[in-house]
Motif scaffolding. Sequence first.
Motif, mmCIF file in Angstrom:
data_model
loop_
_atom_site.group_PDB
_atom_site.id
_atom_site.type_symbol
_atom_site.label_atom_id
_atom_site.label_comp_id
_atom_site.label_asym_id
_atom_site.label_seq_id
_atom_site.Cartn_x
_atom_site.Cartn_y
_atom_site.Cartn_z
ATOM 1 N N TYR A 56 -16.804 47.672 -28.338
ATOM 2 C CA TYR A 56 -15.980 46.471 -28.282
ATOM 3 C C TYR A 56 -14.718 46.795 -27.492
ATOM 4 O O TYR A 56 -14.046 47.793 -27.783
ATOM 5 C CB TYR A 56 -15.586 46.009 -29.684
ATOM 6 N N HIS A 58 -11.122 45.095 -26.502
ATOM 7 C CA HIS A 58 -10.229 43.998 -26.839
ATOM 8 C C HIS A 58 -9.004 43.991 -25.921
ATOM 9 O O HIS A 58 -8.462 45.052 -25.572
ATOM 10 C CB HIS A 58 -9.745 44.108 -28.287
ATOM 11 N N ASN A 59 -8.571 42.804 -25.541
ATOM 12 C CA ASN A 59 -7.294 42.598 -24.861
ATOM 13 C C ASN A 59 -7.163 43.340 -23.532
ATOM 14 O O ASN A 59 -6.132 43.932 -23.225
ATOM 15 C CB ASN A 59 -6.134 43.001 -25.786
ATOM 16 N N ASP A 254 -5.771 38.962 -29.011
ATOM 17 C CA ASP A 254 -5.909 39.140 -30.463
ATOM 18 C C ASP A 254 -6.645 37.995 -31.144
ATOM 19 O O ASP A 254 -6.472 37.773 -32.340
ATOM 20 C CB ASP A 254 -4.526 39.295 -31.122
ATOM 21 N N LEU A 256 -10.465 36.449 -31.628
ATOM 22 C CA LEU A 256 -11.910 36.520 -31.415
ATOM 23 C C LEU A 256 -12.638 35.325 -32.010
ATOM 24 O O LEU A 256 -13.747 35.001 -31.577
ATOM 25 C CB LEU A 256 -12.468 37.812 -32.012
ATOM 26 N N SER A 274 -11.794 39.973 -23.979
ATOM 27 C CA SER A 274 -12.428 40.765 -25.035
ATOM 28 C C SER A 274 -13.934 40.601 -24.881
ATOM 29 O O SER A 274 -14.421 39.487 -24.635
ATOM 30 C CB SER A 274 -11.983 40.310 -26.424
ATOM 31 N N THR A 297 -14.382 50.532 -31.069
ATOM 32 C CA THR A 297 -13.515 49.481 -30.554
ATOM 33 C C THR A 297 -12.364 50.103 -29.775
ATOM 34 O O THR A 297 -11.695 51.009 -30.272
ATOM 35 C CB THR A 297 -12.946 48.613 -31.697
ATOM 36 N N ASP A 299 -8.883 48.950 -28.082
ATOM 37 C CA ASP A 299 -7.879 47.909 -27.911
ATOM 38 C C ASP A 299 -6.974 48.351 -26.765
ATOM 39 O O ASP A 299 -6.171 49.276 -26.912
ATOM 40 C CB ASP A 299 -7.067 47.695 -29.191
#
Length: 311
Positions: A56, A58-59, A254, A256, A274, A297, A299
């Motif tokens: 994953y 993210h951002n 931030d 999802l 994301s 994940t 970030d």
Amino acid sequence: MSINQTNSRRRKSSFLLLLPVFTLFFNSCGEIYDLNAFIWEPEIPLNDSVFNREIYVHNLALEGIESVTGQPPDYLDPILFSLERFSIVHPGYKISDRWDISMGGSFGVTVSGNNGARRGLGYGSSSIGGYALLDSMYSQIQDLPATMNIMEPGLASLDAQGAAGSGVGPFVYTFGGNFIRPDKVVNLGSQDPVLAHEAFMYSHMIYALSEDLVTAFPNALDARRSAKLRPRTLIVRTAKGNFAKLEFLSYYKDTLDPKEMKRDQRNTPFGYFSFRYILIKADEARFGFVKRRPAMTIDVSRKTTTVHPEM
């Protein structure tokens, strides 16, 4: 390596001082790169631990480019990302096989693969990447499709589900309303400034055509009111020839959950990608054929990596 210099050299004490070099070229593996003073570094061998695990991200946003270049990004710059190393790639490696997918650029949500034989960002390199865009839910794709239309390098952004006349892409745009959440924009133009502002934050939305979106809004029709929303999953052929199934999840920082998405620049600014993906080797045919490793994940905005315990 060949170096073309137009200035002379001189010796001072025990040091050799090179006067400014006008053009620097680097020759590697039969390819020539104009580096514009960029320092080319050897590539670290790939670790097999990246394969057969769900990753994953993210951002991922333009601000992340500064972390690898030390320079503020231009808003038209694309983000070059390596699926095999799950990291942003320095734009100096644009003409190389070190990145697999680009995001952003002049259309904001434009996505492209990396193929050196086709006109695009990686043109002139040894890259053999591209992608196919499937009308399928990410979780239902277990095998590499036997036949698929790999676009090389491919260039997609907004899907025709957002507006007639658009192409095929992993995102939809709602324009001035919101055909996915019409209840949220009924107060557009209201005389009450509070109600009008709240409605405005749900207009001009960009949604990723994810499994979560079509599940959260099963009765949502596309902008032409002809059919229900369809999810999009990318099968990415990496620059080196491996494969990944990839699903974009969000365009908002931030956030999802599609039900929580709105254009709130203070709390949920847009322009933050994301997504999730699983990478397999070129000679494998199934996603997760080998025992999967724990999910991970990354970030990007917080510069954190989390390995999740096996379920």
